[in-house]
Design a protein around this motif. Structure first.
Motif, PDB file in Angstrom:
ATOM      1  N   ILE A  15       0.842  -1.204   0.000  1.00 30.49           N
ATOM      2  CA  ILE A  15       0.000   0.000   0.000  1.00 30.49           C
ATOM      3  C   ILE A  15       0.877   1.255   0.000  1.00 30.49           C
ATOM      4  CG2 ILE A  15      -1.675   1.324   1.347  1.00 30.49           C
ATOM      5  CD1 ILE A  15      -2.781  -1.406   2.315  1.00 30.49           C
ATOM      6  N   LEU A  16       1.956   1.234   0.776  1.00 29.63           N
ATOM      7  CA  LEU A  16       2.865   2.377   0.831  1.00 29.63           C
ATOM      8  C   LEU A  16       3.531   2.628  -0.523  1.00 29.63           C
ATOM      9  CD1 LEU A  16       4.153   4.520   2.640  1.00 29.63           C
ATOM     10  CD2 LEU A  16       5.883   2.846   3.265  1.00 29.63           C
ATOM     11  N   ILE A  17       3.938   1.573  -1.193  1.00 23.21           N
ATOM     12  CA  ILE A  17       4.541   1.716  -2.524  1.00 23.21           C
ATOM     13  C   ILE A  17       3.546   2.343  -3.491  1.00 23.21           C
ATOM     14  CG2 ILE A  17       5.368   0.415  -4.527  1.00 23.21           C
ATOM     15  CD1 ILE A  17       6.670  -1.523  -2.472  1.00 23.21           C
ATOM     16  N   ILE A  18       2.306   1.891  -3.459  1.00 23.18           N
ATOM     17  CA  ILE A  18       1.279   2.437  -4.346  1.00 23.18           C
ATOM     18  C   ILE A  18       1.047   3.915  -4.064  1.00 23.18           C
ATOM     19  CG2 ILE A  18      -1.191   2.327  -4.909  1.00 23.18           C
ATOM     20  CD1 ILE A  18      -0.958  -0.734  -4.471  1.00 23.18           C
ATOM     21  N   LEU A  19       0.977   4.287  -2.790  1.00 25.52           N
ATOM     22  CA  LEU A  19       0.762   5.696  -2.445  1.00 25.52           C
ATOM     23  C   LEU A  19       1.935   6.573  -2.886  1.00 25.52           C
ATOM     24  CD1 LEU A  19      -0.855   5.375   1.098  1.00 25.52           C
ATOM     25  CD2 LEU A  19      -1.946   6.187  -1.009  1.00 25.52           C
ATOM     26  N   ILE A  20       3.143   6.069  -2.752  1.00 28.52           N
ATOM     27  CA  ILE A  20       4.312   6.848  -3.168  1.00 28.52           C
ATOM     28  C   ILE A  20       4.332   7.011  -4.680  1.00 28.52           C
ATOM     29  CG2 ILE A  20       6.835   6.804  -3.317  1.00 28.52           C
ATOM     30  CD1 ILE A  20       6.800   5.602  -0.481  1.00 28.52           C
ATOM     31  N   VAL A  21       3.990   5.974  -5.401  1.00 22.42           N
ATOM     32  CA  VAL A  21       3.959   6.065  -6.859  1.00 22.42           C
ATOM     33  C   VAL A  21       2.887   7.051  -7.308  1.00 22.42           C
ATOM     34  CG1 VAL A  21       3.405   4.758  -8.955  1.00 22.42           C
ATOM     35  CG2 VAL A  21       4.981   3.812  -7.280  1.00 22.42           C
ATOM     36  N   LEU A  22       1.767   7.084  -6.623  1.00 26.66           N
ATOM     37  CA  LEU A  22       0.708   8.027  -6.968  1.00 26.66           C
ATOM     38  C   LEU A  22       1.144   9.474  -6.753  1.00 26.66           C
ATOM     39  CD1 LEU A  22      -2.512   6.307  -5.586  1.00 26.66           C
ATOM     40  CD2 LEU A  22      -1.875   6.677  -7.981  1.00 26.66           C
ATOM     41  N   GLN A  23       2.059   9.714  -5.836  1.00 22.74           N
ATOM     42  CA  GLN A  23       2.525  11.069  -5.574  1.00 22.74           C
ATOM     43  C   GLN A  23       3.531  11.545  -6.611  1.00 22.74           C
ATOM     44  OE1 GLN A  23       4.057  11.735  -1.704  1.00 22.74           O
ATOM     45  NE2 GLN A  23       2.210  11.060  -0.682  1.00 22.74           N
ATOM     46  N   GLN A  24       4.127  10.665  -7.363  1.00 23.32           N
ATOM     47  CA  GLN A  24       5.193  11.019  -8.281  1.00 23.32           C
ATOM     48  C   GLN A  24       4.666  11.505  -9.625  1.00 23.32           C
ATOM     49  OE1 GLN A  24       8.384  11.097  -7.522  1.00 23.32           O
ATOM     50  NE2 GLN A  24       7.994  10.398  -5.465  1.00 23.32           N
ATOM     51  N   ARG A  25       3.557  12.152  -9.678  1.00 19.78           N
ATOM     52  CA  ARG A  25       3.008  12.609 -10.950  1.00 19.78           C
ATOM     53  C   ARG A  25       3.740  13.871 -11.411  1.00 19.78           C
ATOM     54  NH1 ARG A  25      -0.177  17.010 -10.988  1.00 19.78           N
ATOM     55  NH2 ARG A  25      -0.750  17.852  -8.982  1.00 19.78           N
ATOM     56  N   GLY A  26       3.899  13.993 -12.699  1.00 23.46           N
ATOM     57  CA  GLY A  26       4.480  15.201 -13.271  1.00 23.46           C
ATOM     58  C   GLY A  26       5.986  15.313 -13.174  1.00 23.46           C
ATOM     59  N   THR A  27       6.680  14.278 -12.771  1.00 23.87           N
ATOM     60  CA  THR A  27       8.140  14.345 -12.711  1.00 23.87           C
ATOM     61  C   THR A  27       8.716  13.378 -13.724  1.00 23.87           C
ATOM     62  OG1 THR A  27       8.237  12.674 -10.967  1.00 23.87           O
ATOM     63  CG2 THR A  27       8.201  14.969 -10.278  1.00 23.87           C
ATOM     64  N   ALA A  28       9.671  13.817 -14.464  1.00 22.03           N
ATOM     65  CA  ALA A  28      10.328  12.972 -15.454  1.00 22.03           C
ATOM     66  C   ALA A  28      11.493  12.236 -14.807  1.00 22.03           C
ATOM     67  CB  ALA A  28      10.816  13.834 -16.611  1.00 22.03           C
ATOM     68  N   LEU A  29      12.138  11.403 -15.569  1.00 23.77           N
ATOM     69  CA  LEU A  29      13.268  10.636 -15.053  1.00 23.77           C
ATOM     70  C   LEU A  29      14.413  11.551 -14.633  1.00 23.77           C
ATOM     71  CD1 LEU A  29      14.443   7.846 -14.526  1.00 23.77           C
ATOM     72  CD2 LEU A  29      15.278   7.834 -16.868  1.00 23.77           C
ATOM     73  N   GLY A  30      14.630  12.640 -15.364  1.00 24.15           N
ATOM     74  CA  GLY A  30      15.701  13.570 -15.032  1.00 24.15           C
ATOM     75  C   GLY A  30      15.489  14.262 -13.697  1.00 24.15           C
ATOM     76  N   ALA A  31      14.230  14.449 -13.290  1.00 23.40           N
ATOM     77  CA  ALA A  31      13.959  15.095 -12.008  1.00 23.40           C
ATOM     78  C   ALA A  31      14.400  14.217 -10.838  1.00 23.40           C
ATOM     79  CB  ALA A  31      12.473  15.418 -11.886  1.00 23.40           C
ATOM     80  N   GLY A  32      14.415  12.916 -11.045  1.00 21.78           N
ATOM     81  CA  GLY A  32      14.879  12.014  -9.998  1.00 21.78           C
ATOM     82  C   GLY A  32      16.361  12.115  -9.744  1.00 21.78           C
ATOM     83  N   PHE A  33      17.113  12.629 -10.733  1.00 22.15           N
ATOM     84  CA  PHE A  33      18.555  12.774 -10.593  1.00 22.15           C
ATOM     85  C   PHE A  33      18.978  14.219 -10.380  1.00 22.15           C
ATOM     86  CE2 PHE A  33      18.024   8.884 -13.134  1.00 22.15           C
ATOM     87  CZ  PHE A  33      18.655   7.998 -12.287  1.00 22.15           C
ATOM     88  N   GLY A  34      18.038  15.063  -9.981  1.00 22.44           N
ATOM     89  CA  GLY A  34      18.378  16.443  -9.671  1.00 22.44           C
ATOM     90  C   GLY A  34      18.117  17.411 -10.803  1.00 22.44           C
ATOM     91  N   GLY A  35      17.569  16.951 -11.906  1.00 22.90           N
ATOM     92  CA  GLY A  35      17.285  17.841 -13.033  1.00 22.90           C
ATOM     93  C   GLY A  35      15.940  18.514 -12.888  1.00 22.90           C
ATOM     94  N   GLY A  36      15.420  19.064 -13.947  1.00 18.25           N
ATOM     95  CA  GLY A  36      14.104  19.697 -13.927  1.00 18.25           C
ATOM     96  C   GLY A  36      14.125  21.033 -13.240  1.00 18.25           C
ATOM     97  N   GLY A  37      15.047  21.901 -13.576  1.00 17.61           N
ATOM     98  CA  GLY A  37      15.339  23.136 -12.869  1.00 17.61           C
ATOM     99  C   GLY A  37      14.194  24.072 -12.555  1.00 17.61           C
ATOM    100  N   SER A  38      13.098  24.040 -13.281  1.00 14.77           N
ATOM    101  CA  SER A  38      12.047  25.037 -13.047  1.00 14.77           C
ATOM    102  C   SER A  38      10.982  24.514 -12.098  1.00 14.77           C
ATOM    103  CB  SER A  38      11.406  25.444 -14.375  1.00 14.77           C
ATOM    104  OG  SER A  38      10.777  24.319 -14.943  1.00 14.77           O
ATOM    105  N   GLU A  39      11.382  24.179 -10.895  1.00 13.11           N
ATOM    106  CA  GLU A  39      10.442  23.723  -9.881  1.00 13.11           C
ATOM    107  C   GLU A  39       9.736  24.926  -9.263  1.00 13.11           C
ATOM    108  OE1 GLU A  39       9.861  20.523  -8.811  1.00 13.11           O
ATOM    109  OE2 GLU A  39      11.195  19.738 -10.340  1.00 13.11           O
ATOM    110  N   THR A  40       8.429  24.902  -9.231  1.00 18.61           N
ATOM    111  CA  THR A  40       7.670  25.980  -8.611  1.00 18.61           C
ATOM    112  C   THR A  40       6.933  25.444  -7.402  1.00 18.61           C
ATOM    113  OG1 THR A  40       5.766  25.564 -10.033  1.00 18.61           O
ATOM    114  CG2 THR A  40       7.377  27.179 -10.807  1.00 18.61           C
ATOM    115  N   TYR A  41       6.654  26.309  -6.470  1.00 17.47           N
ATOM    116  CA  TYR A  41       5.941  25.918  -5.260  1.00 17.47           C
ATOM    117  C   TYR A  41       4.467  25.746  -5.588  1.00 17.47           C
ATOM    118  CZ  TYR A  41       3.901  26.100  -0.632  1.00 17.47           C
ATOM    119  OH  TYR A  41       3.184  25.820   0.498  1.00 17.47           O
ATOM    120  N   SER A  42       3.898  24.650  -5.154  1.00 19.57           N
ATOM    121  CA  SER A  42       2.462  24.440  -5.346  1.00 19.57           C
ATOM    122  C   SER A  42       1.886  23.814  -4.083  1.00 19.57           C
ATOM    123  CB  SER A  42       2.196  23.537  -6.545  1.00 19.57           C
ATOM    124  OG  SER A  42       2.711  22.250  -6.306  1.00 19.57           O
ATOM    125  N   THR A  43       0.662  24.133  -3.796  1.00 16.07           N
ATOM    126  CA  THR A  43       0.004  23.577  -2.618  1.00 16.07           C
ATOM    127  C   THR A  43      -0.736  22.311  -3.006  1.00 16.07           C
ATOM    128  OG1 THR A  43      -1.967  24.907  -3.005  1.00 16.07           O
ATOM    129  CG2 THR A  43      -0.281  25.845  -1.577  1.00 16.07           C
TER     130      THR A  43
END
Length: 73
Positions: A15-43
């Motif tokens: 269940i924890l794995i499923i919830l974590i995967v559901l949270q990872q929306r909108g991030t590409a593979l490069g964001a996992g390695f520190g890329g994706g420079g235009s991160e904006t704050y969102s609520t």
């Protein structure tokens, strides 16, 4: 008792794995390695906030089951 704790910890971890995967929306593979420079704050709103809080609760349950598994053995 050990068997119940063992299998419940496996179920909670799935269940924890499923919830974590559901949270990872909108991030590409490069964001996992520190890329994706235009991160904006969102609520978090709506379902995203509920998934976030459910992840916290399930993580706490997973940790408690892990400690109980060690103590009872």
């Amino acid at each position: 008792m050990n068997q119940i704790l063992f299998y419940s910890q496996i179920a909670v971890s799935v269940i924890l794995i499923i919830l974590i995967v559901l949270q990872q929306r909108g991030t590409a593979l490069g964001a996992g390695f520190g890329g994706g420079g235009s991160e904006t704050y969102s609520t978090r709103r709506g379902a995203q906030q509920k998934i976030y809080y459910a992840t916290i609760v399930i993580t706490a349950i997973f940790l408690i089951l892990g400690v109980l598994n060690i103590v009872i053995q």
